[in-house]
Design a protein around this motif. Structure first.
Motif, PDB file in Angstrom:
ATOM      1  N   GLU A  31       5.518  84.341   6.796  1.00 48.22           N
ATOM      2  CA  GLU A  31       5.252  83.035   7.058  1.00 48.22           C
ATOM      3  C   GLU A  31       6.353  82.188   6.936  1.00 48.22           C
ATOM      4  O   GLU A  31       7.375  82.737   6.649  1.00 48.22           O
ATOM      5  N   ILE A  32       6.461  80.979   7.478  1.00 50.60           N
ATOM      6  CA  ILE A  32       7.564  80.135   7.614  1.00 50.60           C
ATOM      7  C   ILE A  32       6.926  78.767   7.084  1.00 50.60           C
ATOM      8  O   ILE A  32       5.968  78.422   7.568  1.00 50.60           O
ATOM      9  N   THR A  33       7.851  78.287   6.215  1.00 44.19           N
ATOM     10  CA  THR A  33       7.379  77.074   5.608  1.00 44.19           C
ATOM     11  C   THR A  33       7.910  75.751   6.134  1.00 44.19           C
ATOM     12  O   THR A  33       8.764  75.790   7.103  1.00 44.19           O
ATOM     13  N   LEU A  34       7.377  74.648   5.937  1.00 44.61           N
ATOM     14  CA  LEU A  34       7.927  73.268   6.290  1.00 44.61           C
ATOM     15  C   LEU A  34       9.374  73.295   6.234  1.00 44.61           C
ATOM     16  O   LEU A  34      10.302  73.047   6.843  1.00 44.61           O
ATOM     17  N   ASP A  35       9.654  73.428   4.841  1.00 45.84           N
ATOM     18  CA  ASP A  35      11.194  73.488   4.497  1.00 45.84           C
ATOM     19  C   ASP A  35      12.191  74.464   5.164  1.00 45.84           C
ATOM     20  O   ASP A  35      13.180  74.040   5.699  1.00 45.84           O
ATOM     21  N   ASP A  36      11.562  75.758   5.495  1.00 41.80           N
ATOM     22  CA  ASP A  36      12.130  76.538   6.332  1.00 41.80           C
ATOM     23  C   ASP A  36      12.295  76.019   7.923  1.00 41.80           C
ATOM     24  O   ASP A  36      13.460  76.093   8.373  1.00 41.80           O
ATOM     25  N   TYR A  53      12.608  67.227   7.724  1.00 42.89           N
ATOM     26  CA  TYR A  53      11.414  67.217   6.860  1.00 42.89           C
ATOM     27  C   TYR A  53      10.726  66.033   6.766  1.00 42.89           C
ATOM     28  O   TYR A  53       9.392  66.253   7.167  1.00 42.89           O
ATOM     29  N   SER A  60       2.929  64.843  11.423  1.00 44.50           N
ATOM     30  CA  SER A  60       1.885  65.605  11.179  1.00 44.50           C
ATOM     31  C   SER A  60       0.668  64.368  10.525  1.00 44.50           C
ATOM     32  O   SER A  60      -0.289  64.520  11.057  1.00 44.50           O
TER      33      SER A  60
END
Length: 127
Positions: A31-36, A53, A60
């Motif tokens: 997975e890739i997060t919002l932070d990433d 961010y 969103s």
């Protein structure tokens, strides 16, 4: 990088006798997060990770608000978001009302640019 896939058996109960056929199934590579995402975008621009961010979070939130107001949200290089209702049928349009609505779903249609990127993908079978 190639998309990894494996062959998965699925039974077709409609045919007689039931048949098992194998279909390709994509295997996630994590997975890739919002932070990433914010970190990657910041490394490719002059905007800080925190600013990225914030922009992604605000985007969103705004998409959600606009969908609630019944609008279609079109983001040129990303795609289009819209609402579809799920409900029960009625014999005629007269008795139809809020009671017939069971819920809403968000539809996403990717942009032509995004679809073009996916067509350039390669595949690698894992066993």
């Amino acid at each position: 990088m190639a998309i990894k896939f494996k062959m998965v058996p699925k039974q077709n109960n409609i045919s007689s006798p039931p048949e098992i056929k194998y279909y390709p199934c994509a295997v996630s590579q994590g997975e890739i997060t919002l932070d990433d995402l914010a970190r990657i975008i910041a490394s490719r621009s002059t905007i800080s990770r925190a600013d990225c961010y914030g922009v992604i979070m605000a985007l969103s939130e705004v998409i959600g608000q606009q969908l609630k107001e019944g609008r279609i949200v079109k983001i040129d290089d990303l795609g289009t978001f819209s609402i579809t209702l799920q409900g029960s049928a009625a014999e005629s349009p007269a008795p139809l009302g809020k009671i017939n609505i069971k819920g809403a779903k968000i539809n996403y249609k990717p942009s032509k640019e995004l679809k073009k990127n996916i067509k350039q993908v390669s595949y690698n079978r894992i066993r």
